[in-house]
Design a protein around this motif. Structure first.
Motif, mmCIF file in Angstrom:
data_model
loop_
_atom_site.group_PDB
_atom_site.id
_atom_site.type_symbol
_atom_site.label_atom_id
_atom_site.label_comp_id
_atom_site.label_asym_id
_atom_site.label_seq_id
_atom_site.Cartn_x
_atom_site.Cartn_y
_atom_site.Cartn_z
ATOM 1 N N LYS A 58 0.806 -1.232 0.000
ATOM 2 C CA LYS A 58 0.000 0.000 0.000
ATOM 3 C C LYS A 58 0.834 1.274 0.000
ATOM 4 N N ARG A 60 2.100 2.333 2.709
ATOM 5 C CA ARG A 60 1.486 2.969 3.889
ATOM 6 C C ARG A 60 2.560 3.294 4.916
ATOM 7 N N SER A 144 -7.730 -0.503 4.429
ATOM 8 C CA SER A 144 -8.407 -0.478 3.135
ATOM 9 C C SER A 144 -7.395 -0.846 2.045
ATOM 10 N N ASN A 146 -6.314 0.112 -0.817
ATOM 11 C CA ASN A 146 -5.937 1.118 -1.822
ATOM 12 C C ASN A 146 -4.485 1.508 -1.595
ATOM 13 N N SER A 152 -10.455 5.087 -0.939
ATOM 14 C CA SER A 152 -10.640 3.673 -0.603
ATOM 15 C C SER A 152 -11.383 2.964 -1.726
HETATM 16 MG MG MG Z 1 -7.492 3.510 4.430
#
Ligand code: MG
Ligand code: TXA
Length: 342
Positions: A58, A60, A144, A146, A152
């Motif tokens: 991700k 992230r 999520s 994405n 999302s």
């Molecule tokens: Mg999210």
């Protein structure tokens, strides 16, 4: 890595397909799966290597914690301190789009909570998510599905367009029904606070939590101390510049520009479901026209992604009233906006 999209029945998921996804999780992999809110990207709760894969896939930041998904209220006690109040609310709102932030138990890896002493827990209502958690026989940690900073995903195609080549499998049960991420409720700190508004609304929760902190106030508080690390990132951003127009309550009732634009021969479209007007490379999304806010919630992220695909440069959104699910819709729009005109 090849990314397979596996179609699965939303209401009665085929056990063979669930077993295929569970096997990936049990062997240290990650899988995208539908929930009623948005698609998630899951790993087994205690599998550190797989958890790292989620953050990598991700892109992230490591300081943004993940939600732990369970298939049963009983399982919460394995991962968090379950208070009588939390239990009462779970019995009322689960399975469904409400996430609880509770004190964590030692079994939960720091990777999941970003080192925080609290853990976010939710029991989704989507039959595919529930079947996958049960088949894995362990809670599933999942954000999520994405890329960080993209809206999302509410369809398997959204997941594919963000994570193609980065994950092995997407379980595709069609579009999600809620369309916005779950409400995140912090029950650890006093007063209880909604960290992220969602389909379970402030008004609904207030009945059980008289001192519940209003998200509008929380927004200011969180800009100083990020109680929920995810709140500090600019989420949900489309590539186009989004200008959010917030009208007063009285002006909400005024006629929308739609009919006037049509008379003037300006293109209007309702393809993605929400009323859209186009002027050159600007799209106008007038949510004041929409009577059904649940539908707006369901289609908002898909509409933003659609507009990006079309190469629209500017999106002007006329907002909705910030009550009920309108609060969640406006929260996402505020985060997506480059400019807010009040
Ligand atoms: Mg999210
Ligand atoms: O509907 C949903 O919640 C979806 C589906 C897949 O379940 N999941 C989701 O996850 O939206 P994610 O990671 O995109 O958002 C989780 C939010 C973030 O804002 C994060 O900071 C917050 O929950 N969160 C997670 N753990 C937390 C914790 N221990 N304390 C405070 N906030 C936490």
């Amino acid at each position: 890595m090849k990314t397979t999209i596996l179609k699965i029945k939303a209401r009665h998921p085929e056990p063979r397909k669930i077993a295929q996804a569970a096997a990936i999780l049990q062997h240290g992999g990650i899988v995208a799966f539908p929930t009623e809110t948005v698609y998630g990207l899951g790993a087994r709760l205690t599998d550190q290597q797989a958890l790292k894969k989620i953050f990598r896939a991700k892109k992230r930041p490591a300081d943004n914690p993940l939600i732990v998904h369970v298939a049963d209220v009983v399982k919460v006690e394995d991962v968090a301190e379950l208070t009588p109040l939390a239990k009462k609310l779970m019995e009322k709102f689960w399975p469904g789009p409400l996430t609880f932030v509770l004190k964590k138990k030692p079994i939960v890896p720091d990777l999941v909570t970003a080192g925080l002493p609290c853990v976010a827990v939710r029991m989704p209502s989507h039959p595919v998510a529930l079947a996958l958690i049960k088949a894995t026989d362990e809670p599933i940690a999942a954000p999520s599905a994405n890329l960080a900073c993209r809206p999302s995903p509410t369809t398997a195609e959204h997941v594919y367009s963000d994570l193609k080549g980065r994950i092995p499998l997407i379980l595709d049960a069609g579009p999600t029904t809620v369309g916005l991420e779950s409400t995140v409720l912090d029950l650890v700190h006093t007063p209880p606070t909604i960290l992220r508004p969602g389909a379970v609304t402030f008004e609904q929760l207030k009945k059980f939590l008289p001192n519940l902190c209003n998200p509008a106030t929380a927004r200011q508080k969180i800009s100083v101390i990020p109680t929920s690390p995810g709140m500090k990132y600019q989420h949900y951003a489309p590539k186009a510049k989004l200008i959010l127009v917030i009208a007063s309550r009285a002006k909400q009732d005024q006629a929308s520009p739609g009919p006037a634009c049509r008379q003037a021969g300006i293109a209007t479209a309702r393809k993605a479901g929400l009323a859209m007007t186009y002027i050159k490379n600007t799209a106008i999304l007038d949510l004041r026209q929409e009577k059904n806010l649940k539908k707006v919630a369901r289609q908002l992220f898909a509409s933003l992604r659609n507009l990006d695909q079309k190469g629209v440069k500017n999106i002007v959104v006329y907002g909705v009233l910030e009550k009920g699910i309108g609060q969640a819709i406006m929260n996402r729009l505020r985060k997506a906006a480059s400019q807010i005109i009040e």
